[in-house]
Write a protein that holds these residues in place. Structure first.
Motif, short mmCIF file in Angstrom:
data_model
loop_
_atom_site.label_atom_id
_atom_site.label_comp_id
_atom_site.label_asym_id
_atom_site.label_seq_id
_atom_site.Cartn_x
_atom_site.Cartn_y
_atom_site.Cartn_z
N ALA A 66 -42.89 -72.48 -40.22
CA ALA A 66 -41.58 -71.92 -39.90
C ALA A 66 -41.65 -70.40 -39.74
O ALA A 66 -41.02 -69.83 -38.84
CB ALA A 66 -40.56 -72.30 -40.99
N LEU A 67 -42.40 -69.75 -40.60
CA LEU A 67 -42.53 -68.29 -40.50
C LEU A 67 -43.22 -67.88 -39.21
O LEU A 67 -42.90 -66.84 -38.62
CB LEU A 67 -43.32 -67.76 -41.71
N VAL A 68 -44.17 -68.69 -38.74
CA VAL A 68 -44.83 -68.41 -37.46
C VAL A 68 -43.79 -68.40 -36.33
O VAL A 68 -43.76 -67.49 -35.49
CB VAL A 68 -45.94 -69.44 -37.18
N VAL A 69 -42.92 -69.40 -36.32
CA VAL A 69 -41.90 -69.49 -35.27
C VAL A 69 -40.91 -68.33 -35.39
O VAL A 69 -40.52 -67.72 -34.39
CB VAL A 69 -41.16 -70.84 -35.37
N ILE A 70 -40.51 -68.00 -36.62
CA ILE A 70 -39.54 -66.93 -36.83
C ILE A 70 -40.11 -65.58 -36.39
O ILE A 70 -39.44 -64.77 -35.74
CB ILE A 70 -39.12 -66.89 -38.31
N LEU A 71 -41.38 -65.33 -36.73
CA LEU A 71 -42.01 -64.07 -36.33
C LEU A 71 -42.22 -64.02 -34.81
O LEU A 71 -42.09 -62.95 -34.20
CB LEU A 71 -43.35 -63.90 -37.05
N ALA A 72 -42.54 -65.15 -34.20
CA ALA A 72 -42.69 -65.18 -32.75
C ALA A 72 -41.37 -64.81 -32.08
O ALA A 72 -41.34 -64.00 -31.13
CB ALA A 72 -43.15 -66.57 -32.29
N GLU A 73 -40.28 -65.38 -32.55
CA GLU A 73 -38.96 -65.05 -32.00
C GLU A 73 -38.62 -63.59 -32.23
O GLU A 73 -38.06 -62.92 -31.34
CB GLU A 73 -37.89 -65.96 -32.63
N GLY A 74 -38.96 -63.07 -33.40
CA GLY A 74 -38.71 -61.66 -33.67
C GLY A 74 -39.44 -60.74 -32.70
O GLY A 74 -38.88 -59.77 -32.19
N GLY A 75 -40.70 -61.07 -32.41
CA GLY A 75 -41.45 -60.27 -31.45
C GLY A 75 -40.90 -60.40 -30.04
O GLY A 75 -40.76 -59.41 -29.32
N LEU A 76 -40.56 -61.62 -29.64
CA LEU A 76 -40.05 -61.85 -28.29
C LEU A 76 -38.73 -61.14 -28.03
O LEU A 76 -38.44 -60.76 -26.89
CB LEU A 76 -39.89 -63.36 -28.05
N LEU A 232 -50.73 -69.96 -30.63
CA LEU A 232 -52.18 -69.85 -30.42
C LEU A 232 -52.72 -68.56 -31.00
O LEU A 232 -53.82 -68.53 -31.57
CB LEU A 232 -52.49 -69.93 -28.93
N ALA A 233 -51.96 -67.47 -30.88
CA ALA A 233 -52.39 -66.19 -31.45
C ALA A 233 -52.52 -66.30 -32.97
O ALA A 233 -53.50 -65.83 -33.56
CB ALA A 233 -51.41 -65.09 -31.08
N PHE A 234 -51.53 -66.94 -33.61
CA PHE A 234 -51.62 -67.14 -35.06
C PHE A 234 -52.84 -67.96 -35.43
O PHE A 234 -53.61 -67.59 -36.33
CB PHE A 234 -50.35 -67.82 -35.57
N ALA A 235 -53.00 -69.11 -34.76
CA ALA A 235 -54.10 -70.01 -35.11
C ALA A 235 -55.46 -69.36 -34.87
O ALA A 235 -56.37 -69.48 -35.70
CB ALA A 235 -53.97 -71.30 -34.29
N SER A 236 -55.60 -68.66 -33.76
CA SER A 236 -56.88 -68.01 -33.45
C SER A 236 -57.23 -66.96 -34.50
O SER A 236 -58.37 -66.89 -34.97
CB SER A 236 -56.82 -67.38 -32.06
N ALA A 237 -56.24 -66.14 -34.83
CA ALA A 237 -56.48 -65.09 -35.83
C ALA A 237 -56.82 -65.70 -37.18
O ALA A 237 -57.74 -65.23 -37.88
CB ALA A 237 -55.26 -64.18 -35.93
N ASP A 238 -56.10 -66.75 -37.57
CA ASP A 238 -56.33 -67.35 -38.88
C ASP A 238 -57.71 -68.01 -38.93
O ASP A 238 -58.41 -67.91 -39.95
CB ASP A 238 -55.24 -68.38 -39.16
N LEU A 239 -58.12 -68.67 -37.86
CA LEU A 239 -59.44 -69.29 -37.83
C LEU A 239 -60.56 -68.26 -37.89
O LEU A 239 -61.65 -68.54 -38.39
CB LEU A 239 -59.59 -70.14 -36.56
N LEU A 240 -60.28 -67.06 -37.39
CA LEU A 240 -61.27 -65.98 -37.42
C LEU A 240 -61.13 -65.12 -38.68
O LEU A 240 -61.70 -64.03 -38.76
CB LEU A 240 -61.14 -65.11 -36.16
N HIS A 241 -60.34 -65.60 -39.65
CA HIS A 241 -60.16 -64.93 -40.94
C HIS A 241 -59.55 -63.53 -40.78
O HIS A 241 -59.95 -62.58 -41.46
CB HIS A 241 -61.49 -64.87 -41.71
N THR A 242 -58.63 -63.42 -39.84
CA THR A 242 -57.84 -62.21 -39.71
C THR A 242 -56.38 -62.58 -39.90
O THR A 242 -56.05 -63.74 -40.20
CB THR A 242 -58.06 -61.54 -38.34
N SER A 243 -55.48 -61.65 -39.73
CA SER A 243 -54.08 -61.88 -40.04
C SER A 243 -53.36 -62.61 -38.91
O SER A 243 -53.07 -62.03 -37.86
CB SER A 243 -53.37 -60.55 -40.33
N GLY A 244 -53.05 -63.87 -39.13
CA GLY A 244 -52.31 -64.63 -38.15
C GLY A 244 -50.88 -64.16 -38.01
O GLY A 244 -50.30 -64.22 -36.91
N PHE A 245 -50.27 -63.67 -39.10
CA PHE A 245 -48.88 -63.25 -39.04
C PHE A 245 -48.73 -61.97 -38.20
O PHE A 245 -47.77 -61.84 -37.44
CB PHE A 245 -48.33 -63.03 -40.45
#
Length: 503
Positions: A66-76, A232-245
């Motif tokens: 849910a936070l991923v979706v909320i942050l995406a909307e905030g950026g958009l 995808l940006a969140f998932a990619s960053a998280d898989l690479l051990h960086t900040s997905g948020f």
């Protein structure tokens, strides 16, 4: 069909419908909507209709989604023209401000509540993060200086990443796991922020390039593809051990400010999806709480919340933004507007999932703190803005521009609406100074369409259709936005398209 699934679908649909009606009521009485959603969850739970829900792991997983979706909307929905002057203060609040707040809150928890230091630091880290949903939904309804609001929005979009890492490190320490020395933790936090920034910005620009050149078969695919890029940006960053948020927020910021087809439809879809995520998240958190335990958490919540609001937050703001020449009145408002919401409650589930001793006490304390201080701060923000003389007159709004590709003609079709506060009102079409291969071809006024000529003036509430050659669309849109903000004598500069008011 499985009866349990049918009942779950029916209950979910009723909750969403009731939440939509409740949002209207909340707006009228000035009550933050998140409290109503939490109340729905509590009413459905063990002390209400008797729904028993104790799955902390599922809550944590759905909460992060849910936070991923909320942050995406905030950026958009954030305009770069508003936030670019607030990048420094926003980053400082999300980093220096977090450290100062944790230090102050944990010190007061050790002193007043007799907590040991690791547990106090955990509590301080959980309550420090401001909530993006609360900040975006509350501050955008109050006419305030744009730079100040932008700093608060950037803070709420970026401060989750360092706080989550600190909560995980402290939870591991409290359960007897191996932890790194403090300077390695700091280096890891900085590395995650830098990596998330690079990935989010990279996917944002790459996705914008792709969407501008891909003629998708259905208009509805554009909003889906845009939100999918953010996820995808969140998932990619998280898989690479960086900040997905950080990645998802910055990806949304890049995409939201790019010249994408059907932007208005994309924003509307993202706002609806984020609202649904908020409803589901708060109802789920309300289900998880046990009301019988909350009275014992009231005193610690009031002490910690009071320390956060009256001591830690003002000090963190002062040490973060004093270097950026932020007026004292705005610093005071920023101190009061550090809204808490779903993020601290979701963070409070991390220690429970890690089986930290006493983690349930942290969850209950944070839940009560969020409810009490959301009421205090949410209701009082308009009054505080007036008291500090920060409530500005309504400023000219940006126009809404929707574009679609006409592939066979090598052209772009744009639809714009003139808001009530736009300075396009009264401007003759030749005064727009559009590129030679762009023109307004239809105007709809009071529901009646007509073909304009050189003597036509735009009016508030007008809707207009423009056609331009594909290579001129961005220039035409920049000129429209400049005149909308600064009037017929506006100028524009390069790619930024920022008007300079000369009249």
């Amino acid at each position: 069909m499985n009866t349990t699934v049918t009942v779950a679908l029916a209950v979910g649909a009723l909750v969403v419908l009731l939440a939509a009606v409740a949002l209207r009521l909340a707006d009228r009485i000035g009550l933050p909507s998140l409290l109503l959603y939490l109340a729905f969850g509590v009413a459905l739970g063990e002390s209400g209709l008797g729904v028993e829900f104790e799955d902390v792991g599922l809550t944590q997983t759905l909460g992060v989604a849910a936070l991923v979706v909320i942050l995406a909307e905030g950026g958009l929905t954030t305009r770069w023209s508003d936030v670019r002057r607030a990048v420094g203060p926003g980053i400082a609040l999300a980093t220096v401000g977090v450290v100062v707040s944790i230090a102050v809150v944990s010190s007061i928890a050790v002193w007043l509540l007799d907590f040991d230091w690791p547990f106090a630091l955990l509590l301080g880290a959980v309550v420090t993060s401001t909530d993006a949903a609360a900040v975006f939904s509350t501050l955008r309804r109050i006419p305030l200086p744009r730079r100040m609001v932008a700093a608060l929005e950037l803070e709420s979009g970026l401060n989750d990443a360092p706080v989550i890492l600190l909560v995980l490190v402290l939870s591991e320490q409290l359960t007897g796991g191996d932890t790194s020395v403090w300077y390695l933790v700091v280096a890891e936090v900085l590395g995650e922020l830098a990596g998330g920034t690079a990935i989010g910005v990279g996917i944002g620009f790459g996705g914008a390039w792709l969407l501008r050149r891909a003629a998708l078969p259905l208009v509805g695919f554009y909003p889906l593809a845009t939100v999918a890029l953010c996820v995808l940006a969140f998932a990619s960053a998280d898989l690479l051990h960086t900040s997905g948020f950080v990645a998802v927020y910055l990806c949304g910021l890049v995409l939201g400010n790019a010249a994408l087809p059907h932007r208005a439809g994309t924003i509307g879809f993202a706002e609806g999806l984020a609202s649904l995520a908020q409803i589901g998240l708060f109802v789920l958190l309300g289900l998880l709480v046990s009301p019988a335990r909350l009275p014992d958490a009231l005193l610690p919540a009031l002490l910690v919340g009071g320390a956060l609001l009256l001591v830690a937050r003002p000090l963190s703001v002062l040490l973060s933004v004093v270097w950026f020449r932020i007026p004292i009145a705005q610093q005071l408002f920023i101190s009061w507007a550090g809204l808490r919401g779903a993020v601290p409650i979701v963070l409070a589930t991390f220690p429970i999932a890690a089986q930290v001793p006493g983690a349930t006490r942290v969850f209950d304390t944070v839940f009560v703190l969020v409810v009490v201080f959301t009421v205090v701060q949410g209701w009082s923000l308009p009054a505080v803005a007036r008291l500090l003389r920060l409530a500005t007159p309504v400023t000219p709004r940006d126009i809404d521009v929707e574009s679609a590709r006409l592939d066979e003609l090598g052209a772009e079709l744009m639809q714009l609406r003139v808001p009530e506060t736009s300075r396009l009102h009264g401007v003759y079409l030749p005064e727009l100074r559009l590129p030679e291969d762009a023109a307004v071809v239809l105007v709809v006024r009071d529901g009646k369409p007509f073909v304009p000529d050189r003597s036509t003036r735009l009016m508030h509430g007008d809707q207009a259709l423009l056609v331009s050659a594909r290579g001129s669309r961005q220039e035409a849109e920049r000129r429209l936005r400049a005149v909308s903000r600064a009037g017929r004598l506006a100028t524009w500069r390069g790619e930024s398209g920022q008007p300079s008011e000369t009249d």
